[in-house]
Design a protein around this motif. Structure first.
Motif, PDB file in Angstrom:
ATOM      1  N   LEU A 130       0.828  -1.211   0.000  1.00 16.89           N
ATOM      2  CA  LEU A 130       0.000   0.000   0.000  1.00 16.89           C
ATOM      3  C   LEU A 130       0.859   1.257   0.000  1.00 16.89           C
ATOM      4  CD1 LEU A 130      -2.895  -0.874   2.465  1.00 16.89           C
ATOM      5  CD2 LEU A 130      -3.061  -0.480   0.014  1.00 16.89           C
ATOM      6  N   LEU A 131       1.923   1.250   0.763  1.00 16.11           N
ATOM      7  CA  LEU A 131       2.836   2.394   0.798  1.00 16.11           C
ATOM      8  C   LEU A 131       3.427   2.643  -0.584  1.00 16.11           C
ATOM      9  CD1 LEU A 131       4.358   4.571   2.404  1.00 16.11           C
ATOM     10  CD2 LEU A 131       6.091   2.846   2.886  1.00 16.11           C
ATOM     11  N   LEU A 132       3.848   1.582  -1.255  1.00 15.10           N
ATOM     12  CA  LEU A 132       4.407   1.713  -2.600  1.00 15.10           C
ATOM     13  C   LEU A 132       3.375   2.281  -3.580  1.00 15.10           C
ATOM     14  CD1 LEU A 132       6.853   1.174  -4.467  1.00 15.10           C
ATOM     15  CD2 LEU A 132       5.827  -1.054  -4.933  1.00 15.10           C
ATOM     16  N   LEU A 133       2.142   1.792  -3.510  1.00 16.28           N
ATOM     17  CA  LEU A 133       1.089   2.322  -4.377  1.00 16.28           C
ATOM     18  C   LEU A 133       0.854   3.807  -4.096  1.00 16.28           C
ATOM     19  CD1 LEU A 133      -1.558  -0.568  -4.307  1.00 16.28           C
ATOM     20  CD2 LEU A 133       0.012   0.016  -6.163  1.00 16.28           C
ATOM     21  N   GLY A 134       0.823   4.168  -2.820  1.00 10.61           N
ATOM     22  CA  GLY A 134       0.626   5.567  -2.448  1.00 10.61           C
ATOM     23  C   GLY A 134       1.759   6.460  -2.920  1.00 10.61           C
ATOM     24  N   VAL A 135       2.989   5.976  -2.796  1.00  4.26           N
ATOM     25  CA  VAL A 135       4.148   6.736  -3.272  1.00  4.26           C
ATOM     26  C   VAL A 135       4.057   6.929  -4.778  1.00  4.26           C
ATOM     27  CG1 VAL A 135       6.655   6.576  -3.633  1.00  4.26           C
ATOM     28  CG2 VAL A 135       5.680   6.148  -1.364  1.00  4.26           C
ATOM     29  N   ILE A 192      -4.429  11.267 -21.317  1.00  3.27           N
ATOM     30  CA  ILE A 192      -5.589  10.442 -20.952  1.00  3.27           C
ATOM     31  C   ILE A 192      -5.123   9.130 -20.318  1.00  3.27           C
ATOM     32  CG2 ILE A 192      -7.549   9.122 -21.888  1.00  3.27           C
ATOM     33  CD1 ILE A 192      -7.808  11.444 -23.986  1.00  3.27           C
ATOM     34  N   VAL A 193      -4.139   8.486 -20.924  1.00  8.29           N
ATOM     35  CA  VAL A 193      -3.596   7.233 -20.378  1.00  8.29           C
ATOM     36  C   VAL A 193      -3.026   7.475 -18.982  1.00  8.29           C
ATOM     37  CG1 VAL A 193      -1.720   5.544 -20.647  1.00  8.29           C
ATOM     38  CG2 VAL A 193      -3.188   6.114 -22.589  1.00  8.29           C
ATOM     39  N   PHE A 194      -2.315   8.581 -18.804  1.00  4.25           N
ATOM     40  CA  PHE A 194      -1.732   8.934 -17.513  1.00  4.25           C
ATOM     41  C   PHE A 194      -2.823   9.111 -16.462  1.00  4.25           C
ATOM     42  CE2 PHE A 194       0.590  11.720 -14.539  1.00  4.25           C
ATOM     43  CZ  PHE A 194       1.795  11.054 -14.460  1.00  4.25           C
ATOM     44  N   LYS A 195      -3.904   9.799 -16.823  1.00  3.53           N
ATOM     45  CA  LYS A 195      -5.012  10.012 -15.882  1.00  3.53           C
ATOM     46  C   LYS A 195      -5.719   8.703 -15.550  1.00  3.53           C
ATOM     47  CE  LYS A 195      -5.782  14.836 -17.046  1.00  3.53           C
ATOM     48  NZ  LYS A 195      -6.684  15.826 -17.658  1.00  3.53           N
ATOM     49  N   ILE A 196      -5.906   7.844 -16.528  1.00  4.78           N
ATOM     50  CA  ILE A 196      -6.500   6.521 -16.269  1.00  4.78           C
ATOM     51  C   ILE A 196      -5.611   5.743 -15.308  1.00  4.78           C
ATOM     52  CG2 ILE A 196      -7.080   4.283 -17.303  1.00  4.78           C
ATOM     53  CD1 ILE A 196      -7.938   5.863 -19.838  1.00  4.78           C
ATOM     54  N   LEU A 197      -4.304   5.851 -15.498  1.00  2.00           N
ATOM     55  CA  LEU A 197      -3.356   5.162 -14.614  1.00  2.00           C
ATOM     56  C   LEU A 197      -3.459   5.684 -13.186  1.00  2.00           C
ATOM     57  CD1 LEU A 197      -1.088   3.192 -14.050  1.00  2.00           C
ATOM     58  CD2 LEU A 197       0.524   4.874 -14.984  1.00  2.00           C
ATOM     59  N   VAL A 198      -3.554   6.986 -13.017  1.00  2.00           N
ATOM     60  CA  VAL A 198      -3.705   7.554 -11.667  1.00  2.00           C
ATOM     61  C   VAL A 198      -4.989   7.045 -11.020  1.00  2.00           C
ATOM     62  CG1 VAL A 198      -4.097   9.680 -10.358  1.00  2.00           C
ATOM     63  CG2 VAL A 198      -2.314   9.613 -12.081  1.00  2.00           C
ATOM     64  N   VAL A 199      -6.069   7.025 -11.763  1.00  2.00           N
ATOM     65  CA  VAL A 199      -7.351   6.553 -11.227  1.00  2.00           C
ATOM     66  C   VAL A 199      -7.289   5.065 -10.898  1.00  2.00           C
ATOM     67  CG1 VAL A 199      -9.795   6.160 -11.796  1.00  2.00           C
ATOM     68  CG2 VAL A 199      -8.729   8.364 -12.310  1.00  2.00           C
ATOM     69  N   SER A 200      -6.697   4.260 -11.775  1.00  2.00           N
ATOM     70  CA  SER A 200      -6.647   2.810 -11.523  1.00  2.00           C
ATOM     71  C   SER A 200      -5.737   2.480 -10.340  1.00  2.00           C
ATOM     72  CB  SER A 200      -6.231   2.046 -12.778  1.00  2.00           C
ATOM     73  OG  SER A 200      -4.909   2.350 -13.153  1.00  2.00           O
ATOM     74  N   LEU A 201      -4.616   3.183 -10.214  1.00  2.00           N
ATOM     75  CA  LEU A 201      -3.740   2.953  -9.059  1.00  2.00           C
ATOM     76  C   LEU A 201      -4.409   3.410  -7.760  1.00  2.00           C
ATOM     77  CD1 LEU A 201      -0.217   3.980 -10.409  1.00  2.00           C
ATOM     78  CD2 LEU A 201      -0.950   1.699  -9.713  1.00  2.00           C
ATOM     79  N   THR A 202      -5.125   4.515  -7.825  1.00  2.00           N
ATOM     80  CA  THR A 202      -5.848   5.001  -6.644  1.00  2.00           C
ATOM     81  C   THR A 202      -6.949   4.022  -6.259  1.00  2.00           C
ATOM     82  OG1 THR A 202      -5.350   7.285  -7.248  1.00  2.00           O
ATOM     83  CG2 THR A 202      -7.154   6.937  -5.684  1.00  2.00           C
ATOM     84  N   THR A 203      -7.655   3.491  -7.238  1.00  2.00           N
ATOM     85  CA  THR A 203      -8.697   2.496  -6.985  1.00  2.00           C
ATOM     86  C   THR A 203      -8.095   1.244  -6.353  1.00  2.00           C
ATOM     87  OG1 THR A 203      -9.974   3.317  -8.865  1.00  2.00           O
ATOM     88  CG2 THR A 203     -10.531   1.113  -8.053  1.00  2.00           C
ATOM     89  N   PHE A 226      -5.320   1.096  -4.619  1.00  2.00           N
ATOM     90  CA  PHE A 226      -4.912   1.483  -3.268  1.00  2.00           C
ATOM     91  C   PHE A 226      -6.098   1.462  -2.303  1.00  2.00           C
ATOM     92  CE2 PHE A 226      -4.438   4.733   0.000  1.00  2.00           C
ATOM     93  CZ  PHE A 226      -3.227   4.381   0.575  1.00  2.00           C
ATOM     94  N   VAL A 227      -7.199   2.071  -2.708  1.00  2.00           N
ATOM     95  CA  VAL A 227      -8.384   2.139  -1.840  1.00  2.00           C
ATOM     96  C   VAL A 227      -8.966   0.751  -1.610  1.00  2.00           C
ATOM     97  CG1 VAL A 227     -10.744   3.029  -1.675  1.00  2.00           C
ATOM     98  CG2 VAL A 227      -8.894   4.547  -2.404  1.00  2.00           C
ATOM     99  N   ALA A 228      -9.078  -0.042  -2.671  1.00  2.00           N
ATOM    100  CA  ALA A 228      -9.647  -1.386  -2.534  1.00  2.00           C
ATOM    101  C   ALA A 228      -8.785  -2.260  -1.623  1.00  2.00           C
ATOM    102  CB  ALA A 228      -9.796  -2.034  -3.916  1.00  2.00           C
ATOM    103  N   LYS A 229      -7.472  -2.201  -1.800  1.00  2.00           N
ATOM    104  CA  LYS A 229      -6.584  -2.981  -0.933  1.00  2.00           C
ATOM    105  C   LYS A 229      -6.609  -2.457   0.499  1.00  2.00           C
ATOM    106  CE  LYS A 229      -4.137  -5.935  -2.153  1.00  2.00           C
ATOM    107  NZ  LYS A 229      -4.331  -7.391  -2.281  1.00  2.00           N
ATOM    108  N   SER A 230      -6.758  -1.143   0.673  1.00  2.00           N
ATOM    109  CA  SER A 230      -6.843  -0.560   2.022  1.00  2.00           C
ATOM    110  C   SER A 230      -8.068  -1.077   2.752  1.00  2.00           C
ATOM    111  CB  SER A 230      -6.903   0.961   1.948  1.00  2.00           C
ATOM    112  OG  SER A 230      -5.723   1.498   1.421  1.00  2.00           O
TER     113      SER A 230
END
Length: 153
Positions: A11-16, A130-141, A143-147
């Motif tokens: 989770l820390l790695l995903l957040g970083v 657009i790809v970059f923004k999708i990546l930010v959203v998917s990584l955030t999702t 992170f939240v789901a694993k949290s």
């Protein structure tokens, strides 16, 4: 108990990674491209683009590492521990695909472009954003789901 510690490090790695992406793409880009105005010296858009490219090259190393760790971690979580749900697997898959697409397709094109005023470059740059923004959203999702999973157990 050891798995909980590994989960926390993951989770820390995903957040970083999400933080680095926000810092690179959304915070430093406007400053880099206005550096000439801020410093009152002549800096062209192409020179600013070279600076941004160097920042994104460093970010791409982190993205590759995170992509490999996501792949291995979620594969083990799904196969061995049966702890990954559909949302986690979907966001992990999208994250890996977007990392590869951004790093292997868009970034080399943008970094090696000779005519940054061409419509093709503008199209590729827009697609990469657009790809970059999708990546930010998917990584955030992810992170939240694993949290939520970590805090529920």
């Amino acid at each position: 108990m050891a798995f909980r510690g590994i989960d926390s490090a993951y989770l820390l790695l995903l957040g970083v990674c999400v933080g680095a992406m926000v810092a690179c793409g959304m915070m430093s880009a406007p400053i880099i491209f206005q550096a000439g105005e801020i410093l009152s010296i002549p800096i062209s858009v192409e020179q600013s683009g070279i600076l941004m490219g160097l920042i994104f090259q460093k970010l791409s190393i982190l993205l590759y590492i995170v992509g490999m760790i996501i792949f291995v971690f979620e594969l083990f979580a799904a196969r061995l521990f049966r702890t990954s749900g559909v949302l986690v697997m979907l966001s992990a898959g999208v994250s890996i695909m977007m990392i590869l697409l951004f790093n292997l397709y868009y970034m080399p094109y943008i970094l090696n472009a000779t005519d940054t005023q061409a419509p093709e470059f503008e199209s590729m740059h827009t697609q990469s954003v657009i790809v970059f923004k999708i990546l930010v959203v998917s990584l955030t999702t992810l992170f939240v789901a694993k949290s939520f999973k970590l805090f529920k157990s």
